[in-house]
Structure formats: C-alpha cells, structure tokens
Design a protein around this motif. Structure first.
Motif, short mmCIF file in Angstrom:
data_model
loop_
_atom_site.label_atom_id
_atom_site.label_comp_id
_atom_site.label_asym_id
_atom_site.label_seq_id
_atom_site.Cartn_x
_atom_site.Cartn_y
_atom_site.Cartn_z
N ILE A 71 0.84 -1.20 0.00
CA ILE A 71 0.00 0.00 0.00
C ILE A 71 0.88 1.25 0.00
O ILE A 71 0.56 2.24 -0.67
N ALA A 72 1.99 1.21 0.73
CA ALA A 72 2.92 2.35 0.74
C ALA A 72 3.49 2.59 -0.65
O ALA A 72 3.70 3.75 -1.07
N GLN A 73 3.74 1.52 -1.41
CA GLN A 73 4.24 1.66 -2.78
C GLN A 73 3.20 2.36 -3.66
O GLN A 73 3.55 3.22 -4.48
N LEU A 74 1.93 2.01 -3.47
CA LEU A 74 0.86 2.68 -4.22
C LEU A 74 0.82 4.16 -3.87
O LEU A 74 0.72 5.02 -4.77
N LYS A 75 0.92 4.47 -2.59
CA LYS A 75 0.87 5.87 -2.14
C LYS A 75 2.02 6.67 -2.76
O LYS A 75 1.82 7.78 -3.27
N THR A 76 3.23 6.10 -2.75
CA THR A 76 4.39 6.78 -3.33
C THR A 76 4.21 6.98 -4.83
O THR A 76 4.53 8.04 -5.38
N TRP A 77 3.71 5.96 -5.50
CA TRP A 77 3.53 6.01 -6.96
C TRP A 77 2.51 7.10 -7.33
O TRP A 77 2.73 7.86 -8.29
N GLU B 289 -9.04 -11.65 7.86
CA GLU B 289 -10.11 -11.41 6.91
C GLU B 289 -10.60 -9.96 6.99
O GLU B 289 -10.86 -9.31 5.97
N ILE B 290 -10.70 -9.43 8.22
CA ILE B 290 -11.14 -8.04 8.40
C ILE B 290 -10.11 -7.07 7.81
O ILE B 290 -10.46 -6.12 7.10
N VAL B 291 -8.83 -7.32 8.10
CA VAL B 291 -7.76 -6.48 7.55
C VAL B 291 -7.78 -6.54 6.03
O VAL B 291 -7.63 -5.53 5.33
N ARG B 292 -7.94 -7.76 5.50
CA ARG B 292 -7.97 -7.95 4.04
C ARG B 292 -9.11 -7.17 3.41
O ARG B 292 -8.93 -6.48 2.40
N ASP B 293 -10.30 -7.24 4.01
CA ASP B 293 -11.46 -6.54 3.45
C ASP B 293 -11.26 -5.03 3.49
O ASP B 293 -11.61 -4.33 2.53
N ASN B 294 -10.71 -4.52 4.60
CA ASN B 294 -10.46 -3.07 4.70
C ASN B 294 -9.47 -2.61 3.64
O ASN B 294 -9.67 -1.59 2.97
N ALA B 295 -8.37 -3.37 3.51
CA ALA B 295 -7.34 -3.00 2.54
C ALA B 295 -7.87 -3.07 1.11
O ALA B 295 -7.62 -2.18 0.29
N ARG B 296 -8.60 -4.15 0.83
CA ARG B 296 -9.14 -4.30 -0.52
C ARG B 296 -10.15 -3.20 -0.84
O ARG B 296 -10.16 -2.64 -1.94
N GLU C 185 -10.51 -0.07 0.51
CA GLU C 185 -9.91 1.25 0.38
C GLU C 185 -9.06 1.37 -0.89
O GLU C 185 -9.23 2.29 -1.68
N THR C 186 -8.13 0.43 -1.07
CA THR C 186 -7.23 0.52 -2.23
C THR C 186 -7.97 0.27 -3.53
O THR C 186 -7.65 0.86 -4.56
N GLY C 187 -8.98 -0.62 -3.47
CA GLY C 187 -9.74 -0.93 -4.69
C GLY C 187 -10.42 0.30 -5.25
O GLY C 187 -10.38 0.56 -6.46
N GLU C 188 -11.05 1.09 -4.37
CA GLU C 188 -11.74 2.29 -4.82
C GLU C 188 -10.74 3.33 -5.33
O GLU C 188 -10.98 4.00 -6.35
N ILE C 189 -9.62 3.48 -4.62
CA ILE C 189 -8.62 4.47 -5.04
C ILE C 189 -8.03 4.09 -6.40
O ILE C 189 -7.85 4.94 -7.28
N ILE C 190 -7.73 2.81 -6.59
CA ILE C 190 -7.18 2.36 -7.87
C ILE C 190 -8.21 2.52 -8.98
O ILE C 190 -7.87 2.93 -10.11
N ARG C 191 -9.47 2.23 -8.68
CA ARG C 191 -10.51 2.39 -9.70
C ARG C 191 -10.62 3.86 -10.14
O ARG C 191 -10.70 4.16 -11.34
N ARG C 192 -10.59 4.76 -9.15
CA ARG C 192 -10.68 6.19 -9.48
C ARG C 192 -9.45 6.64 -10.25
O ARG C 192 -9.55 7.46 -11.19
N THR C 193 -8.28 6.15 -9.87
CA THR C 193 -7.05 6.53 -10.58
C THR C 193 -7.09 6.02 -12.01
O THR C 193 -6.68 6.73 -12.95
N ARG C 194 -7.60 4.80 -12.19
CA ARG C 194 -7.70 4.25 -13.54
C ARG C 194 -8.68 5.06 -14.38
O ARG C 194 -8.45 5.30 -15.59
#
Length: 654
Positions: free
Chosen positions: A21-27, A350-357, A359-368
């Motif tokens: 996730i930090a790599q995504l933030k930096t990118w 599973e909770i951590v996975r769902d939160n990460a997916r 948050e990052t899923g929506e951000i990546i979708r918007r960036t795309r």
C-alpha cells in the motif's frame, strides 16, 4: 504451529500488505495522479495497519483460575507466575497487557477516584500524568511479580463514597459491596491498569485483557460497553468442579453475549480438570466426567461443544516451566492455544484484508478512471490533429471553432455543476444538523436537565428512554439525507457521462445502519444495568444520573463521533471522482484548443504536436500498466486471486 509462530506469521503478512500500500501511495504522488483526500485515506489505512491490535479478553468470576491461565499461555517462559494467582480475588480492576514501541516496561495505575470526574478511561489514556507509574525490571521475576500484584490492591471507604464512585453497596454482600463492622466497604484501589511488557506476542500487536470478577466487572461499565464487545476473542473461564454457577451465568448473559446469539470469537474454558486427578478415578472415568461437564456447560450457555475447552491452567504452567511434555499434553492447554490460533487470526486477517481491498480498490478504480480520461483526451487530440494533415487554413479554423463551441457548452454545463455543488453543500449541512455533535450535545444537555428535575424513578426512566428515541430519530433523519445526497449525485454523474462523455462509476453508497445497531446495543445495556427496579432502589438519583452520563451517554458520543468521521470521509470521497474528472476535462479542452491555435498560427507545428501527443500517450499507457502491477501486488500481498488477473491495459490508438 504454536501461538507465537502464528502471530509472527500474521505480523509478517500485515507488514507485507502495508509495504504494498505504501508503494501505491508513493507512486500516486510521484505521478501526480493522487490528491490530498486520497493521500489522507492511504495514510490513515497505513496507520491502522501499523497500529493493528488483536485483543484477547479473559473473563471469569473470581477463583476460576483466570490469571493462572494467562500465566500458562503467555508467561511460562519466565519460569514462574508473573500475574498474581492465588486463592480469592487477585485482579480487582480491568488490566491490559500490551506493548507500545518507545515505551519502557512499567505498570500504569489509574486511581479509582477518577470515576468521579466524568471522563472515560479512554480519555484518561491521553493524559499520562493522571496515572501512577511503577517501573518494571524485566530481568527480575520478583520485580515483575511485585509490580503486577498491585492490580489486586483495595481500599476502604464510606458507603456513600463507594456509591459515588459507581460501586453498588448491599448490606448482605450479595448484590454489591458488604458494609463491614467499621461501617466502611472495601473497593478496588485502581480503576484500570496498563501493563507495558516486552513479550514477543505483545510486541506483535496482541493485547491481553484481564478482568475482575462479577461484582467488580459491573462497576466499570466502560469495560462491558466497549472493551469486551470490541475484543476479538473473549475467553470465559469456568471451573470443572462447579460448572456454570448462577454468578457465572450472570457474567455470561449480562457481560459477554448480552442476550444476543452467540458471537464469533467467544470461547469457553473449563478449567481445573486436574481436580479430577485424585488417583482413584481411572483415565476413562476422568474423560467421561469431563465430557459430561462439557456437554452440560455447552447446553447451559447455548454454545457448540467444540467451543468448550477443558484444561488445567496450573498443570500447564508447571509443565511448561519444568519442560514436561506428558504433563503438558494431559493439561490439554495446547488444544486451546490451537483453537485461539485458528479462530482469532484468520478472522482478524479477513477483516484487515477486506479493509485494505475496499480502500485501495476504490482508489485504484478512481485513478484508472482518471488515467483513462487523460488517455481518451490525448487520443482524441491525436485523431483531430491527424485529420488536419494536408488540410487548408479554413479547415483548421473550423476545427478551432468546434473546440471553442465544446468549451463553451462545457462551461455552461459547469454552471449546473456548481449549482449542484451548492445543493450538495446544503444537504451535507442538513445531514450534520442531525448527525453532528452539536445536536448530540444539545440532546445530552436536555436529558441531564430532565433527569435532575425528575422527582421519581419513572421520570428518570422517561428522560433516559427519550434520549435513545431522539438519537435513533436523528440517525433515521440522517439516513434520509444520505439517500437524498446519493440520488442527487447519481443523477449528476449520469448527466455528465451522457452530455460530456465522462466515464464515471456510480458514486459509493453510505449507510447509518451500523450506528443505529450500536445505539440499540447501548439501549439494551442501559435496560440491563440501569433501567431496573434494583438499580433505582440501590442508587440515588444523582448516582444514576452520573452513571448514565459516564457510561451510556459517553459511549453514544463515541458512536456519533465515529459516524461523523465516517460520513465526513464519505462526503469528501463521493464528490472527488466527479471533481477530478471535471477538472481533467477542462484541462483537456484547453490543451486541444491551444494545439489547434498553435497549428493555425505556425506551419510545421502539426507534426511536432502529434509527436508530443504520441509520447504522452505512451507515458499514460505505461502508467496504467504500472497501476495494474501495483494492484496485483496488493492483491497478492493480501491473498486475493482471480478477477484481478483479467485486468488489461488499454491498447494504443491505431
């Protein structure tokens, strides 16, 4: 795999997710495709990952071997008992064992008198000066034992003082503290204890909560309203020789399941099975008696039998200290530890996975979406300029007029957008009028005045019931406002997609249901703990009022604070895609007009501009490929396979 190894594996997995996730933030920052809101969301997600805690609470009536079980599971490597464990009550206040980086080994004790100051334990945690701090020498077992024994300290006070501090007083000693011959009652000296201890599991984010018995547990409602419900696992300890007593059943029903169906992560431990090893019973007789108790306990508590674990905490500790594998096997504690590993960690993962997916899923979708918008703009410019090859000046002038017309049309559309933005602001203000903390403060103040003015217990009850009715009404009104905002945004998204070709996914939704459920849970707790004839008889009006605002109302405030934070984040996030696309479309129109102008004013510029756009297109395609790799990296880190592999990078325009 033992408990320590399992926690280490979970910790490594969590670190891997954080790195991706930090790599995504930096990118996003490096490629200038993020914004302040996106950066804030990713920073918040990384902080949650870094501070991720796994809370395991041990709950029992006194003398059930709770502290001994904690010693056996977590502290056997020290070769002795670390937490005090003896006959009678050894834990008089809720105790949290944890480790925070940068802290020194110590025990921090919150004086019981702080209950009279109307602030929660959580609030006092922000003020270290309010606590008594006792350093711990981790190299000295004696030092550790001496420091940790302080959680059992008591003091004697007058009955009025005990009631003022939230303790029930009962001359018989059955439903509260007994009045002794000197006219005083014995109460806990401390309200809460925080033990900073550099244990390997605690370093990896485990928090162990040791609770006092029934009489003490009920006197700190924050424990039952917040700490226990939010624990990821609760171990309820019984004694095999007594089974489920009336007081055990009261703890289970009032403080663990609270009348609800069995919750995940609630485990029953049937301790002291070594009391059956009397040398007279055979192993088969012992096993038969244990199975019978397991069946009886499971039936009484309405839990599956595989959730009841018979153990001997004392023999488990002895076996680990003396390195006796046979005795350890007979204590059965490893079966319990395996259940903790298989129940607790996968659930939390599973909770951590769902939160990460999420948050990052929506951000990546918007960036795309943003990159696609830029790519379409570049490709449109290339197509338009390519059509100008070999054309005369009049055609170029026509193209310039066409782009200007599109720009004018879009600017007219922007007026509608700004009008909608104004409506959005008004609706958001209406939402905060119902959900905001000002409305909650007003209702809290009104309820307090009504309770203080009440002459009889009926008036107290009506004031407190009205408090919950008003909060629920505010949440329902908030839900209506959210629906109105969603409908307005959905219309606006579709309008811009049709009229200007913007590619926008539907705005994300928001629900107030979780906060309504939390208020209902608090209402149920209120009905159990305060809205009873016994509570009204045992406590004076001022005491009932104080307890209501120090516990129930305080938890309600936390719920509304969480709702405000979440709705604020949603309101920012839900407008961001449209704002970004509108801004990007404006930029593209401006660039198209400038390109045609340059070509109109100077011959030989056409091919140079097409070459520039070709390079920009290659850069965008590369960015989209990098984004896909980052997305797959996050998916791989959190353990998702399947649909992400089907994502393809758009091809270059022909």
């Amino acid at each position: 795999m033992n408990l320590t190894d399992s926690f280490s594996e979970f910790s490594e997995w969590r670190d891997s997710v954080g790195q991706s996730i930090a790599q995504l933030k930096t990118w996003l920052t490096r490629n200038e495709v993020g914004d302040a809101q996106t950066d804030l969301r990713l920073r918040y997600l990384l902080e949650r990952l870094r501070d991720e805690k796994l809370t395991v609470a041990f709950v029992a009536e006194f003398s059930r071997g709770k502290s001994e079980l904690i010693n056996a599971v977590f502290f056997a490597d020290y070769g002795d008992r670390i937490l005090p464990s003896s006959a009678g009550r050894t834990t008089m206040c809720p105790t949290e064992l944890q480790w925070e980086n940068g802290q020194s080994p110590s025990i921090r004790l919150l004086p019981i008198e702080t209950r009279g100051r109307g602030a929660s334990v959580q609030e006092f945690k922000r003020h270290p000066e309010e606590w008594i701090t006792v350093p711990i020498d981790v190299e000295s077992t004696e030092s550790m034992q001496r420091a940790m024994a302080r959680v059992g300290e008591t003091k004697r006070v007058a009955p009025d003082e005990a009631e003022r501090l939230g303790f029930a007083v009962d001359p018989s000693g059955k439903k509260g503290a007994r009045i002794e011959e000197d006219g005083k009652v014995e109460i806990a000296a401390w309200r809460h204890a925080l033990i900073q201890f550099p244990h390997p599991l605690l370093k990896q984010g485990l928090v162990v909560v040791d609770t006092p018995g029934l009489n003490a547990i009920g006197s700190e409602p924050e424990l039952t309203l917040s700490l226990l419900p939010n624990a990821h696992a609760v171990l309820f300890i019984l004694a095999v020789d007594t089974g489920v007593t009336q007081s055990d059943l009261a703890v289970w029903q009032e403080h663990i399941v609270a009348g609800k169906a069995q919750q995940r992560g609630r485990v029953v431990v049937l301790n002291k099975i070594d009391s059956l090893w009397d040398g007279i019973r055979s192993e088969s007789q012992i096993d038969s008696e244990i199975r019978g108790q397991v069946t009886s306990v499971a039936r009484t508590l309405s839990v599956p039998e595989n959730q009841v674990f018979p153990v001997s905490a004392q023999k488990a500790l002895l076996a680990k200290v003396t390195r006796d594998p046979d005795l350890l096997d007979r204590s059965r504690v490893e079966t319990l530890e395996s259940a903790l590993t298989s129940e607790l960690l996968p659930t939390r993962q599973e909770i951590v996975r769902d939160n990460a997916r999420g948050e990052t899923g929506e951000i990546i979708r918007r960036t795309r979406e943003l990159l696609n918008a830029r790519l379409r703009g570049v490709q449109e410019q290339v197509r338009e300029l390519s059509e100008l090859r070999g054309k005369n000046r009049s055609v170029i002038e026509y193209m310039m007029r066409k782009v200007r017309a599109e720009k004018t049309e879009f600017e007219q559309g922007l007026q509608k957008y700004h009008a909608t933005r104004s409506v959005f602001t008004n609706l958001s203000n209406n939402l905060y009028a119902h959900l905001g903390l000002d409305a909650l403060r007003h209702e809290t103040r009104r309820t307090r005045e009504a309770m203080l003015d009440a002459s009889f217990s009926r008036g107290l009850r009506e004031a407190m019931e009205s408090f919950f009715d008003q909060l629920r009404g505010n949440l329902r009104k908030s839900s209506d406002e959210v629906g109105e905002i969603q409908r307005m945004l959905d219309t606006m998204y579709k309008k811009f997609a049709i009229e200007h070709g913007l590619k926008l996914a539907a705005p994300s939704s928001f629900s107030t249901l979780r906060y309504e459920k939390e208020i209902e849970r608090l209402r149920a707790a209120f009905n159990q703990q305060l809205n009873t004839v016994g509570a009204m008889v045992l406590h004076r009006k001022g005491t009932v009022t104080q307890r209501f605002f120090d516990t129930i109302a305080l938890e309600a405030r936390r719920t509304f604070e969480m709702a405000n934070r979440d709705v604020d984040q949603w309101l920012r996030a839900v407008m961001s895609p449209l704002e970004t696309q509108v801004r990007e479309y404006q930029i593209q129109l401006k660039r198209r007009l400038e390109s045609v102008k340059r070509i109109h004013e100077a011959t030989g510029t056409l091919e140079e501009r097409i070459a520039e756009l070709d390079q920009a297109e290659r850069g965008l395609l590369q960015q989209m490929a990098e984004l896909t790799r980052l997305e797959r990296g996050i998916a791989g880190a959190i353990g998702i396979t399947g649909d992400l592999a089907e994502i393809e990078t758009p091809a270059r325009a022909a």
